[in-house]
Design a protein around this motif. Structure first.
Motif, PDB file in Angstrom:
ATOM      1  N   VAL A 199     -58.427 -20.560  53.815  1.00  0.00           N
ATOM      2  CA  VAL A 199     -57.487 -21.257  52.930  1.00  0.00           C
ATOM      3  C   VAL A 199     -58.208 -21.581  51.629  1.00  0.00           C
ATOM      4  N   GLU A 200     -57.671 -21.078  50.526  1.00  0.00           N
ATOM      5  CA  GLU A 200     -58.317 -21.271  49.237  1.00  0.00           C
ATOM      6  C   GLU A 200     -57.892 -22.575  48.571  1.00  0.00           C
ATOM      7  N   ASN A 201     -56.592 -22.877  48.655  1.00  0.00           N
ATOM      8  CA  ASN A 201     -56.079 -24.064  47.990  1.00  0.00           C
ATOM      9  C   ASN A 201     -56.533 -25.321  48.724  1.00  0.00           C
ATOM     10  N   LEU A 202     -57.080 -26.279  47.982  1.00  0.00           N
ATOM     11  CA  LEU A 202     -57.637 -27.478  48.584  1.00  0.00           C
ATOM     12  C   LEU A 202     -56.571 -28.331  49.262  1.00  0.00           C
ATOM     13  N   GLU A 203     -55.425 -28.495  48.638  1.00  0.00           N
ATOM     14  CA  GLU A 203     -54.370 -29.313  49.229  1.00  0.00           C
ATOM     15  C   GLU A 203     -53.838 -28.676  50.513  1.00  0.00           C
ATOM     16  N   ASP A 204     -53.665 -27.366  50.505  1.00  0.00           N
ATOM     17  CA  ASP A 204     -53.239 -26.675  51.732  1.00  0.00           C
ATOM     18  C   ASP A 204     -54.282 -26.825  52.832  1.00  0.00           C
TER      19      ASP A 204
ATOM     20  N   VAL B  46     -55.387 -31.597  58.828  1.00  0.00           N
ATOM     21  CA  VAL B  46     -54.706 -32.695  59.524  1.00  0.00           C
ATOM     22  C   VAL B  46     -53.999 -32.175  60.773  1.00  0.00           C
ATOM     23  N   SER B  47     -53.259 -31.081  60.621  1.00  0.00           N
ATOM     24  CA  SER B  47     -52.553 -30.494  61.770  1.00  0.00           C
ATOM     25  C   SER B  47     -53.527 -30.003  62.833  1.00  0.00           C
ATOM     26  N   PHE B  48     -54.646 -29.424  62.388  1.00  0.00           N
ATOM     27  CA  PHE B  48     -55.663 -28.913  63.324  1.00  0.00           C
ATOM     28  C   PHE B  48     -56.242 -30.050  64.167  1.00  0.00           C
TER      29      PHE B  48
ATOM     30  N   TYR C  58     -61.255 -44.819  43.605  1.00  0.00           N
ATOM     31  CA  TYR C  58     -60.352 -45.359  44.613  1.00  0.00           C
ATOM     32  C   TYR C  58     -59.887 -44.215  45.513  1.00  0.00           C
ATOM     33  N   LEU C  59     -59.135 -44.564  46.573  1.00  0.00           N
ATOM     34  CA  LEU C  59     -58.650 -43.566  47.529  1.00  0.00           C
ATOM     35  C   LEU C  59     -57.161 -43.357  47.336  1.00  0.00           C
ATOM     36  N   ARG C  60     -56.758 -42.112  47.508  1.00  0.00           N
ATOM     37  CA  ARG C  60     -55.342 -41.760  47.436  1.00  0.00           C
ATOM     38  C   ARG C  60     -54.956 -41.019  48.708  1.00  0.00           C
ATOM     39  N   ARG C  61     -53.888 -41.499  49.354  1.00  0.00           N
ATOM     40  CA  ARG C  61     -53.422 -40.822  50.562  1.00  0.00           C
ATOM     41  C   ARG C  61     -52.906 -39.446  50.182  1.00  0.00           C
ATOM     42  N   GLN C  62     -53.543 -38.409  50.798  1.00  0.00           N
ATOM     43  CA  GLN C  62     -53.227 -37.048  50.393  1.00  0.00           C
ATOM     44  C   GLN C  62     -52.422 -36.299  51.425  1.00  0.00           C
ATOM     45  N   SER C  63     -52.709 -36.526  52.724  1.00  0.00           N
ATOM     46  CA  SER C  63     -51.988 -35.784  53.767  1.00  0.00           C
ATOM     47  C   SER C  63     -51.894 -36.641  55.019  1.00  0.00           C
ATOM     48  N   VAL C  64     -50.745 -36.570  55.716  1.00  0.00           N
ATOM     49  CA  VAL C  64     -50.534 -37.362  56.934  1.00  0.00           C
ATOM     50  C   VAL C  64     -49.880 -36.501  57.998  1.00  0.00           C
ATOM     51  N   PHE C  65     -50.014 -36.958  59.256  1.00  0.00           N
ATOM     52  CA  PHE C  65     -49.368 -36.298  60.388  1.00  0.00           C
ATOM     53  C   PHE C  65     -48.709 -37.372  61.241  1.00  0.00           C
TER      54      PHE C  65
ATOM     55  N   GLY D 125     -63.866 -38.900  50.681  1.00  0.00           N
ATOM     56  CA  GLY D 125     -62.619 -39.411  51.219  1.00  0.00           C
ATOM     57  C   GLY D 125     -62.822 -40.053  52.577  1.00  0.00           C
ATOM     58  N   VAL D 126     -61.713 -40.333  53.264  1.00  0.00           N
ATOM     59  CA  VAL D 126     -61.728 -41.001  54.576  1.00  0.00           C
ATOM     60  C   VAL D 126     -60.639 -40.381  55.446  1.00  0.00           C
ATOM     61  N   ILE D 127     -60.947 -40.220  56.740  1.00  0.00           N
ATOM     62  CA  ILE D 127     -59.960 -39.765  57.726  1.00  0.00           C
ATOM     63  C   ILE D 127     -59.668 -40.915  58.683  1.00  0.00           C
ATOM     64  N   GLU D 128     -58.392 -41.156  58.949  1.00  0.00           N
ATOM     65  CA  GLU D 128     -57.982 -42.164  59.928  1.00  0.00           C
ATOM     66  C   GLU D 128     -57.150 -41.466  61.002  1.00  0.00           C
ATOM     67  N   VAL D 129     -57.544 -41.650  62.286  1.00  0.00           N
ATOM     68  CA  VAL D 129     -56.807 -41.050  63.397  1.00  0.00           C
ATOM     69  C   VAL D 129     -56.403 -42.160  64.356  1.00  0.00           C
ATOM     70  N   ALA D 130     -55.281 -41.957  65.031  1.00  0.00           N
ATOM     71  CA  ALA D 130     -54.771 -42.957  65.980  1.00  0.00           C
ATOM     72  C   ALA D 130     -54.201 -42.249  67.195  1.00  0.00           C
ATOM     73  N   SER D 131     -54.356 -42.913  68.369  1.00  0.00           N
ATOM     74  CA  SER D 131     -53.889 -42.311  69.615  1.00  0.00           C
ATOM     75  C   SER D 131     -53.659 -43.406  70.652  1.00  0.00           C
ATOM     76  N   PHE D 132     -52.864 -43.067  71.661  1.00  0.00           N
ATOM     77  CA  PHE D 132     -52.693 -43.975  72.797  1.00  0.00           C
ATOM     78  C   PHE D 132     -53.854 -43.857  73.777  1.00  0.00           C
ATOM     79  N   ASN D 133     -54.637 -42.783  73.662  1.00  0.00           N
ATOM     80  CA  ASN D 133     -55.773 -42.551  74.555  1.00  0.00           C
ATOM     81  C   ASN D 133     -57.082 -42.634  73.780  1.00  0.00           C
ATOM     82  N   VAL D 134     -58.072 -43.241  74.400  1.00  0.00           N
ATOM     83  CA  VAL D 134     -59.390 -43.358  73.781  1.00  0.00           C
ATOM     84  C   VAL D 134     -60.060 -41.983  73.771  1.00  0.00           C
ATOM     85  N   LEU D 135     -60.581 -41.593  72.628  1.00  0.00           N
ATOM     86  CA  LEU D 135     -61.277 -40.302  72.531  1.00  0.00           C
ATOM     87  C   LEU D 135     -62.647 -40.397  73.191  1.00  0.00           C
ATOM     88  N   SER D 136     -62.997 -39.375  73.961  1.00  0.00           N
ATOM     89  CA  SER D 136     -64.307 -39.322  74.600  1.00  0.00           C
ATOM     90  C   SER D 136     -65.386 -39.053  73.565  1.00  0.00           C
ATOM     91  N   ASP D 137     -66.639 -39.228  73.991  1.00  0.00           N
ATOM     92  CA  ASP D 137     -67.763 -39.101  73.058  1.00  0.00           C
ATOM     93  C   ASP D 137     -67.840 -37.714  72.428  1.00  0.00           C
TER      94      ASP D 137
END
Length: 455
Positions: free
Chosen positions: A251-256, A262-264, A288-295, A362-374
């Protein structure tokens, strides 16, 4: 090993174990001691009743037969013979010494009764069939002394001299024999007890060793399982990182690229929500930070907060500290996950900086109902590093493209200016030539006029 030990250990080898070994030794001991006892009666018979020599001699031969059978490993047969031969000798010997129509001597009964205890001494408790069968059989033989005394009459025996119904010698011998047998039986019981305690201790020790061995095997198995799981996790990590690297190259385009990243992450880590915040440089107010992509994000939470300042909330704090923030106990209402059944607070939140070459992009924030393993958290960290490197490379590439484009534009401008200057120079040269030509014409005209004036 002395001669007595050699006799007692006849028939004992490495194939004889436990109680059977002890009973064989006891049988050999009895055969040896009864042989001595019967030798005494043999000598007594030779001196006083030569006609009865064959019966003590039969007992001696029977004892030797017991030792021979033990040597041949015929342990049960040797102990049966050990129980019957001495009793038969005693009964027959006393019956011969009893006159017709006379009651057998009390001493004979006492000695015979003592022999009733032999089966219980040389047979184990587990061999009750042998013990009680021989006991009742020998008891019948003892009772038969009444009838045998009328049948076994030898005219060569001097009954007036030999028959003594109240003889104390036989009683003393019987009592001594009875005491010896009780002592041996008590000794056997003590030996059984010690053997039982030893076997119990050995059993406990073996159980402890087995438990330790079992624990060692379980630990080894757990280590093998753990190693297998770790290998599978490492393989999974390597494979997924390779897939993500392929994604960044394709993927060449940065936004794509950010959208597909995010989907991956949401797909591979089974996440409910993912958001990526990109750094925006502002020389006047600061980055500052700008929200760029969400899932699948709760957009109402950041409806008016697409811009996050440094230090604002956990995301801004992660941006400043450049360290991951992991919440396994998420405050109620911090981050809601929406579904067809309603909204619910996430059980696990992880915030990672996009950090590479000591630069945060930047920063990535992830959320889940299950705790991620190490290993999944390790994968998330590596993805953040790879994405940060890719962003830096693409930003550098874009800057390089801009610089190259600017350089090309400047070169075009310089070429245009050079062409304009060349054209101006040519025009100037043409003008100069025209001026030179006119000047020459003027000079020629002046010369002509001078010549005319002179004429």
């Amino acid at each position: 090993m002395n001669i007595f030990q050699q006799i007692f250990n006849i028939g004992i080898d490495k194939n004889v174990f436990g109680i059977t070994r002890e009973k064989v030794i006891t049988t050999n001991q009895f055969a040896f001691y009864l042989t001595i006892f019967q030798v005494f009666y043999l000598i007594l018979a030779i001196i006083k009743v030569p006609v009865l020599i064959q019966w003590p001699l039969m007992g001696i031969l029977g004892n030797l037969a017991v030792l021979a059978l033990n040597h041949l490993r015929l342990y049960s047969l040797s102990r049966i013979l050990m129980s019957t031969i001495p009793m038969a000798v005693v009964v027959i010997y006393n019956s011969y010494l009893t006159p017709f129509d006379a009651a057998p001597r009390v001493s004979g009964y006492i000695i015979a009764v003592v022999h009733l205890l032999i089966p219980f001494l040389i047979f184990d408790v587990k061999e009750r069939y042998y013990q009680w069968t021989l006991f009742f059989l020998l008891g019948a033989v003892v009772l038969s002394m009444f009838h045998l005394s009328d049948l076994l009459v030898d005219p060569l025996v001097d009954y007036d001299k030999m028959y003594a119904p109240k003889s104390k010698r036989g009683v003393i011998i019987g009592i001594i024999g009875f005491a010896v047998l009780l002592y041996l039986m008590q000794k056997e019981r003590m030996r059984y007890r010690l053997e039982s305690e030893r076997l119990t201790a050995e059993s406990l020790k073996r159980n402890q060793l087995l438990e330790a061995s079992e624990k060692g095997l379980r630990d080894a198995l757990d280590k093998v399982k753990l190693t297998k799981v770790q290998d599978e996790n490492r393989t999974w990590n390597t494979q997924k990182i390779s897939e993500f690297n392929d994604l960044t190259r394709s993927v060449e385009n940065l936004e794509d690229l950010i959208d597909q990243s995010v989907s991956f992450l949401a797909r591979e880590l089974n996440l409910n929500q993912v958001a990526i915040y990109s750094k925006v440089e502002d020389k006047e107010r600061g980055d500052y930070l700008r929200r760029q992509s969400v899932f699948a994000y709760d957009r109402k939470k950041y409806l008016n907060a697409n811009k996050i300042e440094q230090g604002e909330g956990l995301i801004g704090q992660c941006f400043i500290e450049r360290k991951p923030i992991i919440l396994e106990e998420v405050p109620r209402g911090y981050l809601n996950i929406s579904s067809g059944l309603g909204d619910s607070t996430a059980s696990f939140v992880a915030i990672y900086p996009l950090l590479a070459y000591d630069k945060i992009e930047g920063v990535i924030e992830v959320a889940s109902f299950n705790v991620l393993s190490d290993y999944k958290l390790q994968f998330l960290k590596r993805v953040c590093e790879s994405l940060a490197i890719t962003i830096l490379n693409k930003l550098a590439s874009e800057k390089l493209k801009v610089l190259l484009q600017t350089s090309q534009e400047q070169a075009e401008q310089m070429r245009a200016q050079e062409e304009e200057m060349r054209q101006n120079l040519e025009e100037m040269q043409a003008t100069q030539e025209e001026l030179n030509r006119k000047e020459l014409d003027y000079l020629n005209e002046i010369e002509r006029l001078k010549m005319l004036s002179n004429d």
